[in-house]
Design a protein around this motif. Structure first.
Motif, PDB file in Angstrom:
ATOM      1  N   LEU A  48      -0.458  -0.693   0.580  1.00 55.43           N
ATOM      2  CA  LEU A  48      -0.822   0.312   1.432  1.00 55.43           C
ATOM      3  C   LEU A  48       0.391   1.206   1.987  1.00 55.43           C
ATOM      4  N   LYS A  49       1.387   0.110   2.050  1.00 57.05           N
ATOM      5  CA  LYS A  49       2.623   0.840   2.912  1.00 57.05           C
ATOM      6  C   LYS A  49       3.722   1.402   1.930  1.00 57.05           C
ATOM      7  N   ILE A  50       3.639   0.934   0.595  1.00 51.89           N
ATOM      8  CA  ILE A  50       4.633   1.531  -0.487  1.00 51.89           C
ATOM      9  C   ILE A  50       4.674   3.052  -0.257  1.00 51.89           C
ATOM     10  N   PRO A  51       3.763   3.894  -0.601  1.00 48.73           N
ATOM     11  CA  PRO A  51       3.997   5.205  -0.354  1.00 48.73           C
ATOM     12  C   PRO A  51       4.682   5.690   0.822  1.00 48.73           C
ATOM     13  N   SER A  52       4.373   5.169   1.798  1.00 46.93           N
ATOM     14  CA  SER A  52       5.261   5.862   3.011  1.00 46.93           C
ATOM     15  C   SER A  52       6.630   5.054   3.023  1.00 46.93           C
ATOM     16  N   TRP A  53       6.914   3.777   2.791  1.00 49.49           N
ATOM     17  CA  TRP A  53       8.239   3.361   2.264  1.00 49.49           C
ATOM     18  C   TRP A  53       8.882   4.108   1.672  1.00 49.49           C
ATOM     19  N   SER A  54       8.499   4.730   0.514  1.00 47.20           N
ATOM     20  CA  SER A  54       9.061   5.415  -0.393  1.00 47.20           C
ATOM     21  C   SER A  54       9.587   6.702   0.222  1.00 47.20           C
TER      22      SER A  54
ATOM     23  N   TYR B 276      -1.517 -12.977  -1.018  1.00 48.42           N
ATOM     24  CA  TYR B 276      -2.537 -11.626  -1.508  1.00 48.42           C
ATOM     25  C   TYR B 276      -2.684 -10.740  -0.277  1.00 48.42           C
ATOM     26  N   ALA B 277      -2.841 -11.068   1.187  1.00 44.84           N
ATOM     27  CA  ALA B 277      -2.615 -10.363   1.875  1.00 44.84           C
ATOM     28  C   ALA B 277      -1.393  -9.778   2.191  1.00 44.84           C
ATOM     29  N   GLY B 278      -0.323 -10.052   2.098  1.00 41.56           N
ATOM     30  CA  GLY B 278       0.858  -9.399   2.243  1.00 41.56           C
ATOM     31  C   GLY B 278       1.018  -8.355   0.906  1.00 41.56           C
ATOM     32  N   CYS B 279       0.387  -8.821  -0.057  1.00 41.65           N
ATOM     33  CA  CYS B 279       0.674  -7.716  -1.177  1.00 41.65           C
ATOM     34  C   CYS B 279      -0.440  -6.560  -0.802  1.00 41.65           C
ATOM     35  N   VAL B 280      -1.460  -6.669  -0.195  1.00 40.61           N
ATOM     36  CA  VAL B 280      -2.384  -5.636   0.133  1.00 40.61           C
ATOM     37  C   VAL B 280      -1.823  -4.715   1.003  1.00 40.61           C
ATOM     38  N   VAL B 281      -1.035  -5.361   2.137  1.00 40.13           N
ATOM     39  CA  VAL B 281      -0.280  -4.531   3.078  1.00 40.13           C
ATOM     40  C   VAL B 281       0.648  -3.809   2.496  1.00 40.13           C
ATOM     41  N   ALA B 282       1.360  -4.507   1.589  1.00 45.96           N
ATOM     42  CA  ALA B 282       2.363  -3.603   0.732  1.00 45.96           C
ATOM     43  C   ALA B 282       2.150  -2.515  -0.095  1.00 45.96           C
TER      44      ALA B 282
END
Length: 217
Positions: A121-127, A113-119
């Motif tokens: 938060l990061k997905i917009p910048s990764w995109s 779940y923590a990994g999903c939370v970090v992801a």
């Protein structure tokens, strides 16, 4: 033994998926099969499949790891586990189950779940940075939701965990369990109705109706 076997299902599943990925990447590079190399599993897609399976089973996993904490009282004052009545709370057997459950929960519930939370938060910048592999690795988290509600999968998983937690908090009180579960449903239903996150409008309607029906029950 039975509880440990159930908890081992999740690491075995992840290990099997990783082995399948390695095998396809190696096997399809061999001579006569090299023309099928395009069908080999890539690491981002492998992680996405693993994440999808863990997400689908998140509620079940949460309930499983919380079972050693669900103690109910006997008329004589003794307490035993709800799922395993022959295991008395406070004894070494419960401690062993707790240890197995904590390891499983720490990896496949909290860490996942923590990994999903970090992801999330990061997905917009990764995109924006065109980090396609990272986005693909967590595609399971957002694929069913509208682009501006990509994070809603976190709430779906949190709802499943909270349902299991209500039994831990009020094992001896079915009325309290019902009240806590209803509170979870009200909060989730309100957020779902406000954000309307699912891509298909019909699923949004069905989700609201399902939450309402569960409240009436």
């Amino acid at each position: 033994g039975r509880y440990t076997a159930l908890c081992l299902f999740f690491p075995i599943l992840v290990f099997w998926m990783l082995c399948c990925s390695l095998l396809t990447r190696s096997f399809l590079k061999c001579g006569p099969f090299s023309r099928f190399e395009a069908y080999s599993w890539t690491w981002p897609k492998t992680f996405n499949i693993i994440g999808l399976l863990l997400q689908v089973g998140f509620s079940t996993t949460s309930a499983l790891v919380l079972q050693p904490m669900m103690c109910y009282s006997h008329p004589n004052g003794m307490r035993s586990l709800l799922k395993y009545p022959n295991v008395m709370c406070g004894e070494s057997e419960q401690g062993a189950l707790l240890a197995v459950g904590m390891v499983t929960g720490g990896i496949f519930v909290l860490a996942f779940y923590a990994g999903c939370v970090v992801a999330a938060l990061k997905i917009p910048s990764w995109s924006l940075r065109r980090k396609a592999d990272l986005v693909m690795s967590f595609r399971f988290l957002m694929s069913n939701f509208r682009l501006n509600r990509w994070w809603f999968g976190l709430l779906v998983m949190a709802r499943g965990f909270c349902f299991g937690l209500t039994i831990v908090i009020a094992t001896d009180s079915p009325a309290a369990q019902t009240s806590l579960a209803s509170l979870v449903l009200v909060i989730y239903g309100f957020l779902q109705a406000v954000t309307w996150p699912w891509k298909a409008p019909l699923i949004n309607v069905a989700d609201v109706l399902m939450s309402s029906a569960m409240l009436l029950l």
